[in-house]
Design an enzyme around this catalytic site. Structure first.
Site, PDB file in Angstrom:
ATOM      1  N   ALA A 118     -10.798  -4.435   9.216  1.00  0.00           N
ATOM      2  CA  ALA A 118     -11.796  -3.375   9.015  1.00  0.00           C
ATOM      3  C   ALA A 118     -12.552  -3.638   7.714  1.00  0.00           C
ATOM      4  O   ALA A 118     -11.973  -4.125   6.734  1.00  0.00           O
ATOM      5  CB  ALA A 118     -11.099  -2.025   8.952  1.00  0.00           C
ATOM      6  N   TRP A 177      -8.582   0.357   9.446  1.00  0.00           N
ATOM      7  CA  TRP A 177      -8.318   0.524   8.014  1.00  0.00           C
ATOM      8  C   TRP A 177      -7.107   1.429   7.727  1.00  0.00           C
ATOM      9  O   TRP A 177      -6.658   1.495   6.596  1.00  0.00           O
ATOM     10  CB  TRP A 177      -9.553   1.128   7.319  1.00  0.00           C
ATOM     11  CG  TRP A 177     -10.081   2.340   8.034  1.00  0.00           C
ATOM     12  CD1 TRP A 177     -11.105   2.370   8.933  1.00  0.00           C
ATOM     13  CD2 TRP A 177      -9.583   3.683   7.956  1.00  0.00           C
ATOM     14  NE1 TRP A 177     -11.270   3.645   9.423  1.00  0.00           N
ATOM     15  CE2 TRP A 177     -10.344   4.475   8.836  1.00  0.00           C
ATOM     16  CE3 TRP A 177      -8.558   4.297   7.222  1.00  0.00           C
ATOM     17  CZ2 TRP A 177     -10.122   5.841   9.017  1.00  0.00           C
ATOM     18  CZ3 TRP A 177      -8.336   5.654   7.401  1.00  0.00           C
ATOM     19  CH2 TRP A 177      -9.109   6.405   8.288  1.00  0.00           C
ATOM     20  N   ASN A 178      -6.603   2.151   8.731  1.00  0.00           N
ATOM     21  CA  ASN A 178      -5.565   3.146   8.382  1.00  0.00           C
ATOM     22  C   ASN A 178      -4.194   2.520   8.087  1.00  0.00           C
ATOM     23  O   ASN A 178      -3.427   3.052   7.295  1.00  0.00           O
ATOM     24  CB  ASN A 178      -5.473   4.252   9.442  1.00  0.00           C
ATOM     25  CG  ASN A 178      -5.094   3.758  10.803  1.00  0.00           C
ATOM     26  OD1 ASN A 178      -5.156   2.558  11.078  1.00  0.00           O
ATOM     27  ND2 ASN A 178      -4.697   4.660  11.669  1.00  0.00           N
ATOM     28  N   GLU A 181     -10.210  13.869  18.029  1.00  0.00           N
ATOM     29  CA  GLU A 181      -9.240  13.426  17.029  1.00  0.00           C
ATOM     30  C   GLU A 181      -9.801  13.779  15.638  1.00  0.00           C
ATOM     31  O   GLU A 181     -10.877  13.307  15.263  1.00  0.00           O
ATOM     32  CB  GLU A 181      -9.093  11.914  17.191  1.00  0.00           C
ATOM     33  CG  GLU A 181      -7.854  11.347  16.577  1.00  0.00           C
ATOM     34  CD  GLU A 181      -7.708   9.860  16.872  1.00  0.00           C
ATOM     35  OE1 GLU A 181      -8.687   9.204  17.253  1.00  0.00           O
ATOM     36  OE2 GLU A 181      -6.590   9.364  16.685  1.00  0.00           O
ATOM     37  N   LYS A 185     -10.192 -10.057  12.439  1.00  0.00           N
ATOM     38  CA  LYS A 185     -11.381  -9.390  11.891  1.00  0.00           C
ATOM     39  C   LYS A 185     -10.879  -8.047  11.362  1.00  0.00           C
ATOM     40  O   LYS A 185     -10.721  -7.098  12.116  1.00  0.00           O
ATOM     41  CB  LYS A 185     -12.407  -9.191  13.007  1.00  0.00           C
ATOM     42  CG  LYS A 185     -13.856  -9.128  12.570  1.00  0.00           C
ATOM     43  CD  LYS A 185     -14.183  -8.017  11.599  1.00  0.00           C
ATOM     44  CE  LYS A 185     -14.267  -6.663  12.279  1.00  0.00           C
ATOM     45  NZ  LYS A 185     -14.292  -5.553  11.292  1.00  0.00           N
ATOM     46  N   CYS A 218      -3.108   7.237  14.319  1.00  0.00           N
ATOM     47  CA  CYS A 218      -3.451   7.568  15.709  1.00  0.00           C
ATOM     48  C   CYS A 218      -2.333   8.347  16.383  1.00  0.00           C
ATOM     49  O   CYS A 218      -2.559   8.955  17.428  1.00  0.00           O
ATOM     50  CB  CYS A 218      -3.826   6.318  16.485  1.00  0.00           C
ATOM     51  SG  CYS A 218      -2.701   4.970  16.221  1.00  0.00           S
ATOM     52  N   GLY A 242      -8.158   0.736  17.147  1.00  0.00           N
ATOM     53  CA  GLY A 242      -9.291   1.450  16.558  1.00  0.00           C
ATOM     54  C   GLY A 242      -9.720   2.589  17.456  1.00  0.00           C
ATOM     55  O   GLY A 242      -8.918   3.109  18.246  1.00  0.00           O
ATOM     56  N   GLU A 248      -5.190  -0.396  21.439  1.00  0.00           N
ATOM     57  CA  GLU A 248      -4.472   0.762  20.887  1.00  0.00           C
ATOM     58  C   GLU A 248      -5.549   1.690  20.368  1.00  0.00           C
ATOM     59  O   GLU A 248      -6.137   1.429  19.319  1.00  0.00           O
ATOM     60  CB  GLU A 248      -3.558   0.350  19.731  1.00  0.00           C
ATOM     61  CG  GLU A 248      -2.466  -0.617  20.081  1.00  0.00           C
ATOM     62  CD  GLU A 248      -1.378  -0.013  20.932  1.00  0.00           C
ATOM     63  OE1 GLU A 248      -1.390   1.221  21.122  1.00  0.00           O
ATOM     64  OE2 GLU A 248      -0.531  -0.773  21.419  1.00  0.00           O
ATOM     65  N   LEU A 249      -5.833   2.762  21.082  1.00  0.00           N
ATOM     66  CA  LEU A 249      -7.002   3.575  20.755  1.00  0.00           C
ATOM     67  C   LEU A 249      -6.612   4.941  20.187  1.00  0.00           C
ATOM     68  O   LEU A 249      -5.514   5.106  19.674  1.00  0.00           O
ATOM     69  CB  LEU A 249      -7.882   3.690  22.006  1.00  0.00           C
ATOM     70  CG  LEU A 249      -8.185   2.326  22.669  1.00  0.00           C
ATOM     71  CD1 LEU A 249      -8.981   2.493  23.944  1.00  0.00           C
ATOM     72  CD2 LEU A 249      -8.892   1.389  21.716  1.00  0.00           C
TER      73      LEU A 249
HETATM   74  P1  ADP Z   1     -12.361   3.739  12.999  1.00  0.00           P
HETATM   75  O1  ADP Z   1     -13.058   4.895  13.608  1.00  0.00           O
HETATM   76  O2  ADP Z   1     -10.913   3.875  12.824  1.00  0.00           O
HETATM   77  O3  ADP Z   1     -13.063   3.140  11.813  1.00  0.00           O
HETATM   78  P2  ADP Z   1     -13.398   1.625  14.621  1.00  0.00           P
HETATM   79  O4  ADP Z   1     -13.103   1.491  16.065  1.00  0.00           O
HETATM   80  O5  ADP Z   1     -14.790   1.909  14.203  1.00  0.00           O
HETATM   81  O6  ADP Z   1     -12.361   2.683  14.131  1.00  0.00           O
HETATM   82  O7  ADP Z   1     -12.928   0.334  13.832  1.00  0.00           O
HETATM   83  C1  ADP Z   1     -11.796  -0.425  14.150  1.00  0.00           C
HETATM   84  C2  ADP Z   1     -12.138  -1.897  14.009  1.00  0.00           C
HETATM   85  O8  ADP Z   1     -13.160  -2.219  14.940  1.00  0.00           O
HETATM   86  C3  ADP Z   1     -12.684  -2.270  12.634  1.00  0.00           C
HETATM   87  O9  ADP Z   1     -12.210  -3.564  12.302  1.00  0.00           O
HETATM   88  C4  ADP Z   1     -14.172  -2.308  12.868  1.00  0.00           C
HETATM   89  O10 ADP Z   1     -14.858  -3.134  11.966  1.00  0.00           O
HETATM   90  C5  ADP Z   1     -14.220  -2.881  14.264  1.00  0.00           C
HETATM   91  N1  ADP Z   1     -15.479  -2.647  14.990  1.00  0.00           N
HETATM   92  C6  ADP Z   1     -16.316  -1.598  14.912  1.00  0.00           C
HETATM   93  N2  ADP Z   1     -17.366  -1.754  15.726  1.00  0.00           N
HETATM   94  C7  ADP Z   1     -17.197  -2.961  16.351  1.00  0.00           C
HETATM   95  C8  ADP Z   1     -17.944  -3.709  17.324  1.00  0.00           C
HETATM   96  N3  ADP Z   1     -19.089  -3.264  17.841  1.00  0.00           N
HETATM   97  N4  ADP Z   1     -17.436  -4.893  17.729  1.00  0.00           N
HETATM   98  C9  ADP Z   1     -16.273  -5.361  17.226  1.00  0.00           C
HETATM   99  N5  ADP Z   1     -15.542  -4.707  16.315  1.00  0.00           N
HETATM  100  C10 ADP Z   1     -15.981  -3.524  15.876  1.00  0.00           C
END
Ligand code: ADP
Length: 472
Positions: free
Chosen positions: A170, A144-145, A376, A168, A277, A221, A243-244
């Site tokens: 956020a 979402w950022n 973070e 997919k 990030c 994410g 990209e974490l």
């Molecule tokens: P943040 O902490 O920045 O919200 P996330 O890693 O939770 O980061 O989210 C990044 C993306 O990963 C979003 O699109 C979120 O919906 C998706 N996401 C979160 N959990 C899962 C999962 N178990 N499987 C697939 N996608 C996921």
């Protein structure tokens, strides 16, 4: 949602609200897709791949160019949608759309430069050819950022390479993703080439991951979700790009141009309210200039205007949600308990009802055992520490499982080269706090990720290498 060139509801017919983080109010709703919807999107992407992958790079480039133009034609509207669901200041949202569009423009051309190789053979009657071919259907899971840029940074090279995509987005920011899909449709990108499925992250994610027709997962994410996806991708041995998270050190040597360093920390720390990030997480200042630096940083940060993103003077918007705020608050409290001193900010601004706005915060006297030094923060909080020597600060800067971005400010060439080479980070900004550009490789060392986005590196992630041994 946008599947197979059609605007559709979820199979379940359910939807979920999209919330404005600045006031907690609902601004719309989108379909709550699940496994069945994800499968339909892969069906469409798989079918479209048969024709899209066989078009020439030039034909695909023309369509990408039109997509780029359509995004820019609708820049204001897309940016307003982005501000409403994400909260960042309009100036930053407009900048993000320009940046997002730049990937579409750049890869429209780069697709034409997917060159193969010929290799001298070991026998006179043989020839060795190396071809590069699109990997297939791609799943792009985005955060979402940067609701626009994180999509185009993945989708533009994928499409240019000849892949088709299921996005997919956020759950916090699906509307910007749908606007980009609308622009793709208007630009004439054929049905099924770009699909957007909104809804249940785990359910959609699991379906995309277990489907053997999806040959590549590209994700931006959290490290936690990235690791989960990496494990799931193993079952069908998909290619992956991740990209974490990051934990960027910002190192200021005594010989640095102090005003530029202050400006650099402001840009790198407070952009998007600290929710990127590559945002600075830790500031290391050489002891002899520490108090002077902290004073300048405090004064400059106090001048930043916190407010609603659509108001033109706003420089700092809200945090994305309550969880984000709780994390920021806990990091500030923990730092204070462990002896940190709040130089400025430190609190939530309660005059903004329903939104989580935090004043830019500077904490001096930070120590390595604070939570803020290890996790973070993803918020507008800058912990500042002192250091005395280059070798010492390099060791401290590298002492983290993360390795995305790092920054160093110095006017000494030898120091600059030495630190750039020693930092275990995928991106190093020397006297530069804003390194992200389309033509350069973006990505991390260690637990910050796998693969690179941007530049010619970015398209390789969507290509398979085929060796053809030809006997004549
Ligand atoms: P943040 O902490 O920045 O919200 P996330 O890693 O939770 O980061 O989210 C990044 C993306 O990963 C979003 O699109 C979120 O919906 C998706 N996401 C979160 N959990 C899962 C999962 N178990 N499987 C697939 N996608 C996921």
């Amino acid at each position: 949602m946008y599947i197979d060139g059609k605007w559709v509801k979820a199979v379940s017919n359910e939807s979920f609200p999209v919330i404005n983080p600045a006031n907690g109010q609902q601004i719309g709703s989108v379909p709550k897709g699940g496994a069945e919807d994800a499968k339909l999107a892969v069906d469409a992407a798989e079918k479209a791949f048969q024709t899209w992958s066989k078009m020439t790079a030039d034909q695909r480039g023309h369509l990408l160019r039109r997509w780029y133009e359509t995004i820019l034609d609708n820049k204001q509207e897309i940016a307003e949608t982005l501000v409403l669901e994400q909260g960042k200041p309009m100036k930053e949202a407009l900048g993000e759309i320009t940046y997002a569009a730049s990937f579409v423009y750049w890869y429209a051309e780069e697709g034409k430069r997917v060159y193969g190789e010929t290799i001298p053979a070991s026998h006179p009657d043989k020839r060795i050819l190396v071809l590069k071919q699109p990997v297939g259907v791609v799943a792009a899971i985005t955060p979402w950022n940067f609701p626009a840029a994180m999509i185009t940074r993945k989708v533009a090279p994928a499409l240019a390479a000849g892949c088709t995509v299921v996005i997919k987005p956020a759950e916090q920011t699906p509307l910007t993703a749908l606007k980009l899909a609308e622009a793709a449709e208007l630009a004439g990108i054929p049905k099924g080439v770009v699909n957007v499925v909104t809804g249940e992250p785990a359910e959609i994610g699991d379906q995309l991951l277990k489907d053997s027709r999806v040959r590549k997962v590209t994700f931006t994410g959290s490290t936690e979700v990235g690791k989960h996806l990496m494990r799931k991708a193993a079952d069908t041995v998909k290619k992956i790009s991740l990209e974490l998270g990051g934990h960027a050190p910002f190192i200021i040597f005594a010989d640095a141009n102090l005003d530029l360093a202050v400006q650099g920390v402001l840009q790198s720390k407070f952009r998007n309210s600290g929710q990127t990030c590559i945002c600075t997480n830790r500031v290391y200042v050489e002891k002899s200039i520490a108090s002077q630096f902290i004073e300048k940083l405090r004064d400059a940060s106090e001048k930043l205007t916190v407010g609603y993103g659509l108001e033109p003077e706003t420089e700092i918007g809200p945090l994305i949600d309550e969880d984000a705020y709780k994390k920021v608050e806990s990091h500030i409290q923990d730092a204070v308990q462990k002896g940190g001193k709040i130089e400025s900010g430190g609190k939530r601004l309660t005059e903004f009802e329903g939104g989580y706005f935090v004043k830019p915060t500077i904490i001096s006297g930070a120590t390595e055992d604070m939570k803020i030094m290890q996790e973070e923060t993803f918020g507008p909080v800058a912990p500042v520490m002192e250091f005395e020597e280059l070798e010492e600060v390099v060791k401290r800067a590298n002492n983290t499982p993360y390795g995305l971005a790092a920054y160093a400010y110095t006017e000494n060439l030898k120091t600059a080269v030495s630190i750039a080479e020693q930092l275990e980070y995928g991106i190093v900004g020397i006297n530069d706090a804003l390194p992200s550009v389309v033509q350069a490789p973006f990505g991390g060392f260690k637990e910050s990720g796998i693969g690179r986005e941007g530049g010619h590196f970015g398209i390789d992630e969507f290509l398979e290498i085929k060796y053809v041994s030809l006997k004549i």
